[in-house]
Design an enzyme around this catalytic site. Structure first.
Site, PDB file in Angstrom:
ATOM      1  N   CYS A  70       0.862  -1.176   0.000  1.00 43.20           N
ATOM      2  CA  CYS A  70       0.000   0.000   0.000  1.00 43.20           C
ATOM      3  C   CYS A  70       0.894   1.219   0.000  1.00 43.20           C
ATOM      4  CB  CYS A  70      -0.918   0.024   1.228  1.00 43.20           C
ATOM      5  SG  CYS A  70      -2.063  -1.370   1.341  1.00 43.20           S
ATOM      6  N   GLY A  80      -0.631   0.554  -4.875  1.00 42.95           N
ATOM      7  CA  GLY A  80      -1.958   0.019  -4.599  1.00 42.95           C
ATOM      8  C   GLY A  80      -2.969   0.605  -5.550  1.00 42.95           C
ATOM      9  N   ASN A  92       0.514   0.970   5.997  1.00 44.76           N
ATOM     10  CA  ASN A  92       1.187   0.165   4.976  1.00 44.76           C
ATOM     11  C   ASN A  92       1.906  -0.969   5.696  1.00 44.76           C
ATOM     12  OD1 ASN A  92       4.243   0.618   3.070  1.00 44.76           O
ATOM     13  ND2 ASN A  92       2.635  -0.894   2.797  1.00 44.76           N
ATOM     14  N   GLY A  93       1.546  -2.202   5.374  1.00 45.38           N
ATOM     15  CA  GLY A  93       2.172  -3.343   6.024  1.00 45.38           C
ATOM     16  C   GLY A  93       1.157  -4.422   6.325  1.00 45.38           C
ATOM     17  N   TYR A 144      11.738  -4.173  -6.823  1.00 40.43           N
ATOM     18  CA  TYR A 144      10.520  -3.994  -7.619  1.00 40.43           C
ATOM     19  C   TYR A 144       9.544  -2.963  -7.081  1.00 40.43           C
ATOM     20  CZ  TYR A 144       5.977  -5.196  -9.703  1.00 40.43           C
ATOM     21  OH  TYR A 144       4.767  -5.137 -10.327  1.00 40.43           O
TER      22      TYR A 144
END
Length: 485
Positions: A16, A42, A117-118, A257
């Site tokens: 995210c 996201g 985020n996570g 990436y």
């Protein structure tokens, strides 16, 4: 209508992206711009919450930032000089509006909004305990667990409640939280997920990546350190580190990436690192060929590095269309299999009769690699060799990345020879874990604690996996897999 990801169905899904602004006129408009820059992290949904000094305002929507938050009427619904936002690809919880962040709740201490985020790796256990004690959940997101832990904490101040909540969670998190008093931003003690801090005049800004600061014209100040909580209130920015000193393990795949190549992660240029990975890959796995061809877009920097180190010409042998949406009609298997060509097509004039080296960032299921190799053969390539700018992905991620179950990971089923046969390539090679660390400027040794979380390659998970342990073993191999350097 079916939603699909033609050509990208064999990628690890970005986790995210989060972005927060304190002290800016029309803060929500700035957040929307920042989220545009983080859209790659996201693409299922987006949300923004603002605070105007009296009330919190939230707007959440399925789909991209563009089309939902680029209109004046949307920003007018989000007044105030404080705002935070989130772009989502679901790693826990269903794809539904109720799971779109930021999440908001009215607590005894006032309003509380959170963007995460996570992934909380003990969220299911915590949720069961909270529900037994009377908590009522409104979503299936692991992020809501943090809200309930804050709400039920017996500590007096909101900050102490927040710290108490974080002490109970395991896994990975970068958080931006808004309260009636201001904004808090923090990372988990291992720093698995990224978070940076910037300034624009008197405004303080937090973002998942530096590229989002660039887009709004903010100056990058520093990363939020692992285990650090930065608190921004009227006229004051302060930092506390309540979790002690822990050896950090940021996600190594950010460099491979996830992050945009124009971002700075862990004080390193992502673009420069990816070129170095390609150069190291050329040294480790040379091949006689006529062309180096990147799998767009994520394979481009590594392919440039490979070409420069090997002396083999770099060419755009695959052309990507940037105008293909995520949803299209698929009336049957034949059209479904042709979906890849909507997004990528071989540059036949270059490929015909040539020995081609394809450079990609990773292989997950192997289905896309098979299609790419076949595309090159259909275009007349004499030989097709594949080089991968990461080690084999043999293990699932439990820290905010949507990884297939291990049984569906090609590298968990086959050795390199078997994978080569599966994708029908003339040869296949991956960068070694030691080579990856070398490209990052690190001297990785088996007797030294790793500087990054590389569990998707090695199985060496840096935290407990409580929910997975409750379900049984993560896979048939030891979590502490032998590290091959």
């Amino acid at each position: 209508m079916l939603t699909t990801h033609p050509f990208d169905d064999d990628k690890l899904r970005e986790e995210c992206g989060i972005f927060g602004v304190w002290g800016a006129e029309k803060a929500a408009a700035m957040v929307a711009l920042g989220l545009h820059a983080l859209q790659h992290r996201g693409q299922e949904a987006a949300g923004i919450t603002s605070f105007d000094g009296r009330e919190f305002h939230t707007l959440r929507a399925m789909g991209h930032v563009a089309g939902n938050f680029d209109k004046d009427d949307a920003i007018r619904k989000l007044p105030g000089e404080i705002a935070c936002g989130h772009v989502r690809y679901s790693t826990t919880g269903e794809t539904a509006l109720r799971n779109v962040q930021p999440l908001f709740a009215d607590l005894a201490t006032g309003g509380f909004a959170i963007a995460h985020n996570g992934n909380i790796s003990n969220a299911m256990k915590l949720r069961r305990d909270l529900v037994r004690n009377g908590s009522i959940f409104q979503s299936t997101s692991d992020t809501e667990t943090i809200i309930h832990l804050v709400a039920t904490s017996t500590y007096r101040t909101l900050l102490d409640k927040f710290i108490d909540a974080l002490r109970q969670v395991e896994g990975a998190y970068s958080l931006i939280c808004m309260t009636n008093e201001g904004m808090m931003a923090c990372r988990d003690p291992l720093g698995i997920r990224p978070l940076v801090m910037g300034r624009l005049g008197k405004s303080v800004i937090f973002a998942s990546e530096t590229v989002a600061l660039d887009v709004v014209g903010a100056e990058f100040e520093r990363q939020v350190d692992p285990g650090e909580i930065v608190i921004v209130t009227e006229g004051e920015v302060r930092s506390i580190r309540p979790f002690g000193s822990i050896h950090p393990r940021p996600c190594i795949f950010e460099h491979v990436y996830f992050s945009r190549p124009d971002s700075i992660v862990d004080s390193k240029s992502v673009y420069t690192v990816r070129k170095a990975i390609g150069a190291q890959l050329a040294l480790e796995s040379p091949v006689e060929a006529d062309l180096v061809v990147p799998v767009p877009d994520s394979g481009v920097p590594a392919a440039l590095g490979f070409a420069q180190a090997s002396g083999i010409p770099f060419e755009l042998g695959i052309i990507r269309s940037h105008y293909v949406g995520r949803t299209f009609i698929q009336p049957g298997d034949q059209v479904r299999h042709l979906g890849v060509k909507l997004k990528h097509n071989a540059n036949r004039e270059l490929i015909g009769g040539k020995r081609v080296v394809l450079i990609d960032d990773s292989i997950v299921r192997g289905t896309t690699s098979l299609k790419i190799v076949q595309m090159m053969r259909d275009a007349g390539a004499a030989e097709v060799h594949m080089r991968i700018a990461s080690p084999p992905t043999r293990h699932s991620c439990f820290y905010g990345v949507d990884t297939p179950e291990r049984a569906k990971l090609l590298a968990a089923q086959y050795d390199v020879a078997g994978m080569t046969d599966f994708i029908s390539a003339d040869s296949l090679a991956f960068i070694s874990i030691g080579g990856l660390y070398k490209a990052l400027g690190e001297a990785q040794r088996a007797d030294v604690r790793p500087q990054y979380c590389d569990a998707c390659f090695t199985g060496d998970y840096p935290t407990r996996l409580t929910d997975q342990d409750d379900l049984g073993p993560v896979d048939q191999f030891s979590l502490l897999a032998e590290r091959v350097i």
